[in-house]
Every structure is written in C-alpha cells, then in structure tokens.
Design a protein around this motif. Sequence first.
Motif, mmCIF file in Angstrom:
data_model
loop_
_atom_site.group_PDB
_atom_site.id
_atom_site.type_symbol
_atom_site.label_atom_id
_atom_site.label_comp_id
_atom_site.label_asym_id
_atom_site.label_seq_id
_atom_site.Cartn_x
_atom_site.Cartn_y
_atom_site.Cartn_z
ATOM 1 N N PRO A 172 -2.641 -4.202 10.944
ATOM 2 C CA PRO A 172 -3.484 -4.349 11.976
ATOM 3 C C PRO A 172 -4.486 -3.120 11.956
ATOM 4 N N GLU A 173 -5.526 -3.032 12.856
ATOM 5 C CA GLU A 173 -6.524 -1.746 12.823
ATOM 6 C C GLU A 173 -5.752 -0.534 12.976
ATOM 7 N N GLU A 209 -11.261 -8.749 10.177
ATOM 8 C CA GLU A 209 -12.402 -8.368 9.617
ATOM 9 C C GLU A 209 -12.691 -9.431 8.755
ATOM 10 N N VAL A 265 0.874 -1.215 0.096
ATOM 11 C CA VAL A 265 -0.013 0.029 0.023
ATOM 12 C C VAL A 265 0.802 1.314 -0.077
ATOM 13 N N PHE A 302 -7.385 -5.996 6.480
ATOM 14 C CA PHE A 302 -7.131 -5.575 7.983
ATOM 15 C C PHE A 302 -7.320 -6.758 8.902
ATOM 16 N N ASP A 319 -6.536 -4.334 0.779
ATOM 17 C CA ASP A 319 -7.542 -3.616 1.669
ATOM 18 C C ASP A 319 -7.799 -4.542 2.808
#
Lengths: 272, 179
Positions: A271-272, A185, A35, A182, A180
Amino acid sequence: MNKRYQNALSCFLGLALAASTASAHRLWLLPSSHVLSGTDHWVTVDAAVSNDLFFPNHVALAPESIQIIEPDGEFGTIENAMKGHIRGTFDFHVSKEGTYRVLNQREGYFARWTEGGEGKRMRGDLAELKEAGVFAKEGVAVMKSLSRLETAVTVNNPTVDVFASTGEGIEFVPVTHPNDLFANETVTFGFLLNGEPAEGLEVEVVRGDDRYRDEPGLQTLVTDAEGQIEISFDEPGRYWLDTSSSQDAGTLEGAPLSLRYGLTMTFEVLPE
Amino acid sequence: MKTKTQSALKAALLSTGCLQSTAALQLETTIEIPRLSVAEYHRPYVAVWIEDSDRKAVENLSVLYDVKMSNDEGETWLKDLRQWWRKSGRSQDMPIDGVSGPTRPPGIHRIVYRQGESGFFNLPAGNYAFVVEASREVGGREMIRIPFEWDGQNLPELSAQGSRELGTVTFKLQTNPES
C-alpha cells in the motif's frame, strides 16, 4: 550446470509437465519477505502447486529443485529444506545487499505417439528419449519444454543483475523492479522470448487470497511490440503472474518438434 | 495553514528590509507522537523529509529509529517506513550523519534544522512537500504530506493533524537566535 541441479531437474520434470497441462493448478514460490532493510536476515520460502493462491492444497514442490541466485550471481544455499505432502519449504540466509532471485527452472522433452491403437507418452531428457527408441515410433511428436517459476527478494536498494537474460525461453525484464510495486501506480513489466522482446504474449495476473472472494479477479494482458505490459494494482497484496508460449520448431531426429516456454512469478504490491 | 500571518510577516519583512538580511534561518518542527493505550507499545520509527513536486525525496531531515541496537538490528524495521524507505532509505548508508536519531517517547517533540547545517535551505525555489511518516512495531503506520512553496527565504507556518500514529505536526521558519 552442476550434477545436483541436473538431478533435481529430471526428478521434477514429471510434476512440471503434469502441472502445465492442468491450468487450474498453479505453481508458486512464496517468500516470507520481499523487501528487507539491514543486511542480515533469514527468508523462508513456501513452494507448492495449488488451486488457491497462496494456500497449499494440492502438491508440494521439491526444495531441491530451487536455486537461490544472489545479487552478485553466486548461488545461495538452501537450508532446512522439507518436502511435505502439499508444501515444500526451505530457508535461505540473506547477507548481501541487492536483489536475490529464487528460481525453479524446469526443462525437458515430452514425446507422444500411438502404438497398437494405444496412446503412449514419455518424458525425459533427449538422451533418455533416444535410448528408448522414441524417435523411431510411427507418428511420434516431440515437445521441448523450458519453464521458469520465480520470485525476487531485495535487501536495501533493488538491483537487476540477477535478471540477466540467458537468451532461452521466456524471461522477465524488470522495467519496473518487482520489489518496488505499490498499489495504484502504473508499472511496466517486460518479457523476452529467446532473448528478443516477446510481442503478443498473453500474461495472466491475479491477486492472492482468492479463497476470500467470489470472483477469480484474473487480468489478462497482452505484451506490446517492446514485449511489455503496463499494469496497475488496485489493491496491495501478493500477486501471481503466469505466461507461456508454444511454437513449432521443425523436426528433431525426424519427429515434428514443438517448443513450449513458460514463466510464472509471485510478487508483492505494497500500500502507499 | 496561516497564509494570512505569512503575508503580514512578509510585508513587515519587506518594509524593514529584513528579507534581504543575511541573518541565519532555522526551521522549527514539532511532531506529536500520541500516547496510545495498547497492550504492547513500542516507540514509532519516524522519518521526516522533503519531496519535490515529482514526489522525489530531495532532503532528509530526520530518521528516528533504534540507532543504538547491536549489529545494526534497528535497521531491520526501517523498511516499514515504506515510503521513506523506497524514496530514500534503501539507497542510504545508515546511519545518516545529522539525520539519524533515536526514537522518541509519546509527547510533542521539537526538532530544529539550522541554515548552514541542513540542506533544506539550499533547495532551489519551487513547490515541495514536508512528509512525516511514522511506523510502530506491532502497531500502525501513518504518513502526512504537507505541500508548500519555497523561495529560499519565506515559508508560511504549516501544520497538519494526524489521526492515529501521529498527532499535530508543524513547520515554521525562524531567525536563528544564535546567529
């Protein structure tokens, strides 16, 4: 297909088939970033076949066998390519917004027969097999193989154009975009087999850094009727995904033909 | 969170009829950037935004980063504000007018968002959260999420305490003294 790509394919074929028969050897492409923000970057990629993820310890993948597909479908340029004993590496420049696909696609034929009580085999493209008279051998069986090894890198907003299906082999469908992801989730990954949703595909997923834990931590999921799996990742990290499918496909030049398709991916979970 | 104060304020406003007044409001925030004793210190990138009850970013309030670096190089590290980047940043054309700003040094920083200038005041009634995310080059990252209920007029004074990259964060609604 351009000539250079074709050459790279045939050079690489031997290794690819060898790797596919030894399941402990995992093929991987590991980019320095998945990313990115902004629009002008370099990404460096390691390419190897190894037992531990993602540590080179077995055989290098040749950088020439890898293509960069840019967000608009153009082919990117591989720079500073180096093939060491146990790791291939190269850079590519990132100057467009969207998702880049780094792809190593391998295809070819593999024939087996017995001659004078001795097991024989040959790899190559169809013309090479024909020229060698393989199809005239008694009891010959032929396998056609198409395998993809890939990863994705996204600059700014993720896009999906680079995942357009060719209709052949196993292909990834970015229901959840691979850049995308995380931890904790639930995400959905889709798979196509020859352009159709691939139902009943066994998909193995494992987190990297297995060197630092006792349990392999391998998850095996089976795709549903839509060719999808749902998965959540307990821990952030870099993951490896692998799936394959074999089927009988009648005969080729009188020899029984089977098809083998494979897809291997690496991706990152934040990680969040 | 001072819900008691808020109730009292609301009662007072109702009794004086001020709740229906058209006096412009402003949202005052304070964000504390702690002074850290580290060998290599860089000012943090900080993003402040509003999320709805589905945790979607509905309004950007501030993004503090190296806006002035040449060739937009400051944007390289925006991805490290990883929740903001995912929910909003990556689909924005940076810099964002009235939202982008330079990084701030350690200390308590007051940022005011005025009715008529910030989209915050136009958000429909509902449940939201203030989110503050801070990320420091060669340092850590922290995110604070403060839920609140919004009816377009009232807001309890909100605060939360960070533990590493953020100190105290507060939000309160005021009447704009210039209106």
